[in-house]
Every structure is written in C-alpha cells, then in structure tokens.
Scaffold this active site. Structure first.
Site, PDB file in Angstrom:
ATOM      1  N   PHE A 193       0.838  -1.201   0.000  1.00 29.39           N
ATOM      2  CA  PHE A 193       0.000   0.000   0.000  1.00 29.39           C
ATOM      3  C   PHE A 193       0.872   1.250   0.000  1.00 29.39           C
ATOM      4  O   PHE A 193       1.930   1.292   0.647  1.00 29.39           O
ATOM      5  CB  PHE A 193      -0.872  -0.054   1.265  1.00 29.39           C
ATOM      6  N   ASP A 194       0.439   2.292  -0.749  1.00 33.11           N
ATOM      7  CA  ASP A 194       1.159   3.571  -0.749  1.00 33.11           C
ATOM      8  C   ASP A 194       0.171   4.702  -0.966  1.00 33.11           C
ATOM      9  O   ASP A 194      -0.768   4.580  -1.771  1.00 33.11           O
ATOM     10  CB  ASP A 194       2.227   3.595  -1.847  1.00 33.11           C
ATOM     11  N   VAL A 195       0.376   5.820  -0.261  1.00 33.53           N
ATOM     12  CA  VAL A 195      -0.511   6.987  -0.308  1.00 33.53           C
ATOM     13  C   VAL A 195       0.299   8.203  -0.718  1.00 33.53           C
ATOM     14  O   VAL A 195       1.469   8.338  -0.347  1.00 33.53           O
ATOM     15  CB  VAL A 195      -1.168   7.230   1.074  1.00 33.53           C
TER      16      VAL A 195
END
Length: 465
Positions: A139-141
């Site tokens: 996951f990456d934001v």
C-alpha cells in the site's frame, strides 16, 4: 587474614577481567589493605545514610503481595511467551508469507479516474469496490503538500489484483481545492462484515500511510496489522546517525567539519578509516533501500515534485503519470519485502519480536486537540530532561578533565586508554563590519565621557584639548 586473602583474590580476578597497565600498582596497594572492623563498617554505613537524610528514619512497611499467577503455557517461562506470541502473530505471518511467495500482477497501463477504490481485473476490466477485499496488500498513499494534509490518491496491490483510489476533490471538475479533513476524505481499507478479519498491509514508512486509513481511527477498530519495510531495514541493515553522516559524505565527496574532525582523530590515533560497512547497509529512504536489497536502478523521483510543489489543477493534468509513480513505489516496496522479510525472520526468529512489532504498529490514532496538548507537554518534559542530562554530562566531563592534572587519568580503570592528547585551539577573530565598528565607536565615546574626542585607526584614544 583469611578475609584479606579473599579480598586480594577478588581484586586479582577483577583486573584479569578488566586488564589495566597499572594493575601491579593497584595490587600492591590492596595487599596493604587491613580489613575494617564491624564497628568501622557501621560508622561508614551511618555516615552514608546521614548524607542522604535517611538515618534514624522510620520506613513504611509494605504488605505482602498475594495474587494468583496466570496459567503457565509450556514447561517454563520461555515457552510460555513463545506460545502466547505465536498465537498472536501466526495468522499474520502466514499472510505476510503470501506476499513473499507470490508475484504482483502487471501494472495497469491506464488508471481509472474515478472517486474511491477501483479494482483492476485480470481480463483488463475494472470494477468499483468499497475497499480492497484482500488478506495481504502492499500500500502507498500520496498527499498534495502545498494545499492540504488530505490524501489525494493511493495504490495497492496483492498477488490477485491492483487497486487505485482517488479523492473526490481530485475528480470533480468544479473542485477548487481541498478543505478541512473529514472521515469521508480518508481511505477505507476494510469493513466490518459481521466481524473484522485479519489482514496484513505492507508499506515503506507505513505509519505515514496508516494515518490516512479510515478504520484506524475507530476505538474498536479492525484486525488489520501494518508491516513497515523501513523499520525492518533499520533492524537488519540500518545506519546509526554517525554512520549516515559518513555514508552521505562518502557518496557526495563532502569534507564537512565532522568528517575532518573524524579524519584528524584517526590520524592522531594512527587508525585507518574503514568503510567496508557501507556495503552492508543503506539509508532509510525507499530508493536507497531498493538499490541495496534488489540491486536495481535508482527509482525515478522527479514526478514527486508535483506532490511537493504543485496544485490541484496540475495534479489533475498528470493523474496518469502520478498514479504510475505511486504504483512504482508499491512494486519497489513489494520487491524489498520479498528479500527483507526472510532476513528479518532469520535475524529475529523469536515470535515475541514480530508480535511486538505488529502491536506497536496498531496504536490508537487520536483525533482532537488533546493530541496537540500531549505533544506540547511531552516536548516540555523532554526539554527539561534533556537539560538535566546535559548538566549531568557536563559535570561528568569536567570531573574527567580534572584527571588530566598530574596524569591522574592513568589511575582510572575506565578512562586510562582514551585519547588524552591536548590540541592548541585557534580562535579566529571575525573583523567587524564598517557599520558595526562605527556603532561600537559611538558606544565607547558615549560611555567614556567627554575626555574622549575620537578613536584613532589603531584603537588608541586621543585626549580632548
């Protein structure tokens, strides 16, 4: 006499454990020691207690503590904690293993510019979903720093599917920018469907990404646990602060003051600088960690400038490239995790380590102004403790420096082998600017009174006629 021999034997044993070139001197002194009588020992005890205002004081008798110990799992305390920790983290370990054994699907060529989550299927089609219904995710934001602290887009991947998420303000054509964050602006990663299920989310510095996950602000939140590749890297191959400074200096060819001081110290001690350790570690950022473990090319971070300096309008024009940039970070994090996770388990095989890491990564995230008050209080206490610690260290340093007189440091078993050479300090006098010098002259004339008429160029005062 027997007590005296025993004491000398203990001293000999101590100096064998901590060798000192002045051992003989100490041994000769100790051989002359006459054991103290009981009365002398009592006087010493009384003197010591009086110095702390503890002599002849009544103490509070604490009652005996009596409680039932919990059931012991296994045959000893070691097995007890192993069994408990394994129960806590066994399911998450299996889900983490899924990411190391499986590969990610191919990255989508085109990203859906729709609000919320979109799933990319194997046949090329897309599906709107409320959240990524997967047991294991990378996951990456991304955040548009100049305009808001809200997430603007995110990507996630599992061995089954790719996912992308877009903020509603990024999609709406009439959006004028980002406003105050609300729960609806956060990213859903899970949903209570008759009970939360265990899930593992992997990221690099994943604590940052977790702060934008909606369910993590629930008091009775999900069973999602976050695994941070940056934290695992620090534990396996990370640098200390001084090592990071040397690594950066070596990489850039810098000759900073700290580097010059280190080289000078090595020269005085006839030591050669050793840099082999640099090959066994890397700084903490994702690009360097990726190069260290995967031996890949440096990650392209040029597009990131849009998130750091751009606007909502620029973001909308480059959404496809920015989504691909975010997805590339997911791919790099996954490849790092595939190599780093087995190394971490080999280095820290005890299940309590993993259980503790998962638990610490799921601490409650506060919402209201109490958090700011807590930060201010913690900062104030930290500064007070820091000042107290500095005062103590200064006192210890001054006491140690006083041993230089008469070479008394040679008699100290802990300080004798340090570098006690003395350097001549050169104090560089900074010349005053013309404006400061004129101001200084005016001050001198003002306070020296009418006896002074002017100052000569050499600084000599001329008496008034």
């Amino acid at each position: 006499m027997q007590q005296k021999k025993m004491k000398c034997a203990l001293i000999q044993l101590e100096f064998r454990c901590y060798p000192n070139p002045y051992t003989d001197k100490y041994l000769k002194k100790m051989q002359m020691v006459i054991p103290k009588t009981r009365a002398q020992k009592m006087k010493d005890i009384e003197k010591h207690l009086k110095s702390h205002d503890l002599w002849d004081k009544e103490t509070t008798v604490v009652p005996e503590v009596n409680f039932d110990l919990p059931k012991l799992y296994g045959s000893n305390i070691d097995e007890h904690f192993k069994i408990i920790a394994e129960k806590q983290c066994a399911g998450y370990r299996k889900k983490a293993d899924i990411l190391t054994t499986g590969s990610l699907p191919y990255k989508p060529q085109t990203w859906a510019e729709t609000q919320g989550w979109t799933r990319y299927n194997a046949d090329g089609s897309t599906t709107r979903v409320e959240f990524p219904d997967e047991d294991s995710l990378v996951f990456d934001v991304e955040v548009l720093v100049p305009e808001s602290d809200m997430p603007v887009l995110a990507t996630a991947a599992s061995p089954n599917h790719w996912y992308s998420w877009c903020n509603q303000h990024l999609i709406k054509s009439d959006a004028q920018g980002f406003f105050k964050m609300t729960p609806d602006e956060l990213i859903p990663l899970d949903m209570d469907q008759g009970g939360w299920k265990e899930k593992v989310v992997v990221g690099h510095n994943v604590g940052f990404d977790r702060s934008f996950v909606k369910e993590q602000y629930l008091i009775k939140g999900p069973k999602t646990r976050f695994m941070d590749t940056m934290s695992m890297h620090i534990a396996v191959s990370g640098f200390t602060g001084s090592q990071r400074m040397l690594w950066n200096a070596k990489k850039t060819g810098s000759k900073s003051k700290s580097i010059l001081e280190l080289e000078e110290r090595n020269k005085r001690l006839n030591k050669l600088p050793v840099f082999e350790w640099m090959e066994d570690g890397a700084p903490n950022n994702l690009s360097d960690v990726y190069q260290h473990y995967c031996q890949g090319a440096p990650l392209d971070k040029e597009v990131r400038e849009v998130f750091l300096e751009g606007t909502t309008y620029e973001l909308g024009l480059n959404i496809q490239n920015l989504m691909s940039y975010c997805a590339d970070d997911v791919i790099a994090t996954h490849q790092v995790f595939q190599i780093l996770w087995p190394l971490f388990q080999e280095r820290f095989p005890h299940p309590v380590t993993l259980a503790g890491m998962l638990q610490m990564g799921s601490s409650y995230l506060p919402l209201n102004a109490n958090w700011n008050r807590y930060l201010e209080t913690a900062e104030e206490i930290y500064n007070n403790k820091q000042s107290e610690r500095e005062r103590m260290l200064i006192k210890i340093a001054n006491d140690a420096c006083s041993l230089l007189e008469g070479n008394r440091y040679k008699e100290d078993p802990w300080l004798w082998d340090l570098d006690w050479s003395i350097q001549n300090l050169r104090i560089k006098k900074t010349p005053l600017s013309a404006k400061k010098k004129a101001k200084s002259d005016k001050v001198k004339v003002k306070y020296l009174g009418p006896m002074v008429q002017h100052l000569s160029p050499c600084g000599r005062m001329t008496r008034q006629n």
